[in-house]
Design an enzyme around this catalytic site. Structure first.
Site, mmCIF file in Angstrom:
data_model
loop_
_atom_site.group_PDB
_atom_site.id
_atom_site.type_symbol
_atom_site.label_atom_id
_atom_site.label_comp_id
_atom_site.label_asym_id
_atom_site.label_seq_id
_atom_site.Cartn_x
_atom_site.Cartn_y
_atom_site.Cartn_z
ATOM 1 N N ASN A 235 -4.765 52.517 5.713
ATOM 2 C CA ASN A 235 -4.382 52.124 6.571
ATOM 3 C C ASN A 235 -4.519 53.582 7.670
ATOM 4 O O ASN A 235 -4.084 54.125 8.675
ATOM 5 C CB ASN A 235 -3.424 51.593 6.948
ATOM 6 C CG ASN A 235 -3.381 50.911 8.112
ATOM 7 O OD1 ASN A 235 -2.050 50.392 8.747
ATOM 8 N ND2 ASN A 235 -4.353 50.742 8.871
ATOM 9 N N CYS B 10 -7.969 55.548 7.162
ATOM 10 C CA CYS B 10 -9.541 56.121 7.805
ATOM 11 C C CYS B 10 -10.202 54.727 8.112
ATOM 12 O O CYS B 10 -10.388 54.371 9.187
ATOM 13 C CB CYS B 10 -9.778 56.562 6.143
ATOM 14 S SG CYS B 10 -9.398 58.309 6.009
ATOM 15 N N ARG B 11 -10.342 53.552 7.246
ATOM 16 C CA ARG B 11 -11.823 53.134 6.818
ATOM 17 C C ARG B 11 -11.153 51.334 7.892
ATOM 18 O O ARG B 11 -11.694 51.020 9.316
ATOM 19 C CB ARG B 11 -11.895 52.098 5.787
ATOM 20 C CG ARG B 11 -12.137 52.931 4.952
ATOM 21 C CD ARG B 11 -13.480 52.436 3.001
ATOM 22 N NE ARG B 11 -11.717 52.373 3.096
ATOM 23 C CZ ARG B 11 -11.307 52.426 1.117
ATOM 24 N NH1 ARG B 11 -12.403 51.612 1.161
ATOM 25 N NH2 ARG B 11 -10.391 52.385 0.944
ATOM 26 N N SER B 12 -9.926 51.050 8.099
ATOM 27 C CA SER B 12 -9.071 49.545 8.525
ATOM 28 C C SER B 12 -8.976 50.517 9.945
ATOM 29 O O SER B 12 -8.883 49.599 11.362
ATOM 30 C CB SER B 12 -8.032 49.287 8.064
ATOM 31 O OG SER B 12 -7.045 50.251 7.566
HETATM 32 P P1 4NP Z 1 -8.286 54.438 3.379
HETATM 33 O O1 4NP Z 1 -8.894 55.935 2.554
HETATM 34 O O2 4NP Z 1 -8.103 53.344 2.488
HETATM 35 O O3 4NP Z 1 -9.869 54.386 4.231
HETATM 36 O O4 4NP Z 1 -7.318 54.812 4.756
HETATM 37 C C1 4NP Z 1 -7.461 56.502 2.069
HETATM 38 C C2 4NP Z 1 -7.042 57.246 2.609
HETATM 39 C C3 4NP Z 1 -5.859 57.634 1.805
HETATM 40 C C4 4NP Z 1 -5.392 57.653 0.713
HETATM 41 C C5 4NP Z 1 -6.993 57.819 0.461
HETATM 42 C C6 4NP Z 1 -8.259 56.545 1.157
HETATM 43 N N1 4NP Z 1 -5.061 58.612 0.125
HETATM 44 O O5 4NP Z 1 -5.300 58.749 -1.587
HETATM 45 O O6 4NP Z 1 -3.781 59.187 0.528
#
Ligand code: 4NP
Length: 168
Positions: free
Chosen positions: A20, A22-24
């Protein structure tokens, strides 16, 4: 706003990814702008969440904010973890990839709840060959640009699908 619109049931959308950050939150910010542009802010509500609580309370990833800013978006929602009660609060729970789908599905307690879970890529129009929204976290700037391209495309398609379904 007249009383008929006030009384109308809102259509609530929840975008879900892993962190939560980057993408969402980008999907949320993009959809909010599309909703505003279409003057549907009294009818459609938008939020986002992560299947993990790793970044709870954090602003979106700095890289996503910079890339979003270059397209005129202000991604500023605070991260939160997806919760079972979201199935009652939202009409659409829109996930970015298969892992998100399986994690959210594992928390569903009825087939009606499972039916609310949709893949973001279902709504792609120009980029329909993509089967998931790729996690940009460990990649370079091209990954963030691709995510924004896909989210803009899918959100336009999602709005068209909602307009059709609810005769808006
Ligand atoms: P999201 O990306 O799912 O699009 O928010 C990520 C953000 C953090 C992590 C992995 C994916 N992480 O490993 O902390």
């Amino acid at each position: 706003m007249n009383s008929i619109q006030t009384d109308k049931k809102k259509i609530r959308l929840l975008f879900v990814c892993l962190g939560n950050i980057c993408r969402s939150p980008a999907a949320e910010g993009i959809m909010k702008r599309i909703v505003d542009k279409n003057e549907l802010q009294d009818i459609i509500e938008v939020d986002s969440a992560g299947t993990s609580g790793w970044h709870e309370g954090d602003l979106p990833d700095e890289r996503m904010r910079v890339h979003g800013d270059a397209r005129g978006y202000d991604f500023s929602s605070k991260a939160r973890k997806f919760r079972k009660t979201d199935f009652d609060q939202f009409d659409y729970i829109i996930v970015m990839d298969d892992d998100n789908y399986n994690n959210v599905k594992s928390l569903a307690s009825s087939s009606e709840q499972v039916k609310k879970i949709r893949m973001m890529t279902e709504f792609l129009v120009q980029n329909a060959h993509h089967k998931y929204i790729p996690d940009p976290y460990y990649g370079d700037s091209s990954g963030f640009e691709l995510v924004l391209d896909l989210l803009e495309d899918a959100n336009e398609g999602l709005l068209q699908a909602i307009k059709k379904k609810y005769s808006l």
